[in-house]
Design an enzyme around this catalytic site. Structure first.
Site, PDB file in Angstrom:
ATOM      1  N   ASP A  49     153.938  96.212  13.268  1.00 54.33           N
ATOM      2  CA  ASP A  49     153.879  94.886  12.643  1.00 54.33           C
ATOM      3  C   ASP A  49     154.917  94.760  11.530  1.00 54.33           C
ATOM      4  O   ASP A  49     155.096  93.673  10.971  1.00 54.33           O
ATOM      5  CB  ASP A  49     152.470  94.574  12.137  1.00 54.33           C
ATOM      6  CG  ASP A  49     151.947  95.563  11.108  1.00 54.33           C
ATOM      7  OD1 ASP A  49     152.655  96.550  10.800  1.00 54.33           O
ATOM      8  OD2 ASP A  49     150.817  95.375  10.620  1.00 54.33           O
ATOM      9  N   SER A  50     155.642  95.846  11.259  1.00 48.74           N
ATOM     10  CA  SER A  50     156.805  95.759  10.364  1.00 48.74           C
ATOM     11  C   SER A  50     157.855  94.812  10.911  1.00 48.74           C
ATOM     12  O   SER A  50     158.768  94.401  10.192  1.00 48.74           O
ATOM     13  CB  SER A  50     157.420  97.151  10.168  1.00 48.74           C
ATOM     14  OG  SER A  50     157.645  97.791  11.415  1.00 48.74           O
ATOM     15  N   GLU A 186     150.494 107.666   6.071  1.00 48.12           N
ATOM     16  CA  GLU A 186     151.611 106.997   5.397  1.00 48.12           C
ATOM     17  C   GLU A 186     151.549 107.162   3.890  1.00 48.12           C
ATOM     18  O   GLU A 186     150.526 106.899   3.265  1.00 48.12           O
ATOM     19  CB  GLU A 186     151.658 105.505   5.732  1.00 48.12           C
ATOM     20  CG  GLU A 186     152.824 104.794   5.046  1.00 48.12           C
ATOM     21  CD  GLU A 186     153.099 103.396   5.565  1.00 48.12           C
ATOM     22  OE1 GLU A 186     153.976 102.720   4.992  1.00 48.12           O
ATOM     23  OE2 GLU A 186     152.442 102.974   6.530  1.00 48.12           O
TER      24      GLU A 186
END
Length: 281
Positions: A49-50, A186
């Site tokens: 979705d980046s 992350e």
């Protein structure tokens, strides 16, 4: 093409089998041409979705829609033969509950042809992950810094330092026990990421985490130097294509303004040029 020469596409069980083995190579891709390049070298291609920030100019991933993810998922599917394709579930498409998550994940898989979906969250998403995997939808989890929760975190901050380490560890254990086939860590403090990689039985995919993870992922536009809105510490630039592209576009603009382009080789005359053995069409 004979059966013996056909390219075999990787599956979620293949990725699980790489735990404690050869590191898993992962990159994002959003378009068919990039997917073709990435597929030659990677085990997992994530339609992240980046894409909202990298290709659509959004300030965060929160504005990404299900239709956007499906559009880019279809494009990537056309360019991939070998790698496992995973598509991100966008913000608001799964948090309501397992049934909503299944409905939207099933649509993503049916319309894109991907092999798995990824969703953010740890213990709070364990029930949803269990629901999805029990109904035939492989799920990749994502803990630590979860960009869709950036407003809760107050920014893109390192996770898992001090007393916060227990929370991240519990999240990783929870998604593993729920049936996720892998988990992205992350921006997790390195000692904690190393600890998680040793503790849980599914592959850990690091991004700003640790070399001890079972694999690594980066946004392809970041590592190629094509996206410069911000540059996280964990990104290693393997090229500076953005600078080269800027120089090429500037050269083109100069040629147009000085009437150097188009030149004789780029235009067509009234009479076709003669060619050996006859005339040109």
């Amino acid at each position: 093409m004979s059966a013996s020469t056909e390219i075999r596409t990787l599956t979620p069980p293949d990725i699980v089998g790489r735990k404690n083995g050869t590191p898993i190579v992962c990159l994002t891709a959003y378009t068919t041409p990039m997917a073709r390049l990435v597929d030659r070298h990677c085990d997992v291609v994530l339609v992240g979705d980046s894409v909202g920030m990298v290709l659509h100019g959004l300030p965060s991933t929160l504005g990404v829609t299900l239709d956007m993810m499906i559009l880019h998922g279809k494009a990537v599917r056309r360019g991939v033969e070998r790698a496992l394709i995973v598509v991100d579930m966008p913000f608001g498409s799964y948090e309501e509950g397992p049934e909503q998550a299944f409905r939207n994940a099933a649509r993503i898989m049916a319309e894109t042809g991907c092999a798995a979906v990824k969703l953010e969250g740890g213990k709070t998403m364990a029930e949803t992950i269990r629901f999805l995997t029990g109904r035939g939808i492989p799920a990749m989890a994502h803990v630590g810094l979860t960009p869709q929760s950036v407003n809760v975190f107050g920014g893109y901050k390192v996770q898992g330092r001090g007393h916060d380490a227990d929370r991240i560890l519990q999240d990783a254990v929870a998604v593993a026990e729920a049936g996720a086939f892998s988990v992205v860590l992350e921006k997790v403090a390195e000692p904690l990421a190393r600890r998680i990689a040793k503790k849980i039985g599914i592959p850990t995919i690091g991004i700003g985490a640790s070399a001890a993870c079972d694999g690594q992922i980066l946004v392809v536009d970041d590592m190629l130097g094509m996206f410069s809105a911000f540059r996280p510490k964990f990104v290693k630039r393997y090229a500076e294509l953005g600078d080269r592209m800027d120089a090429a576009i500037a050269a083109y603009a100069d040629d147009v303004r000085e009437r150097r382009f188009p030149g004789p080789d780029h235009v067509f005359g009234d009479v076709p040029k003669a060619v050996k053995g006859g005339t040109a069409a």
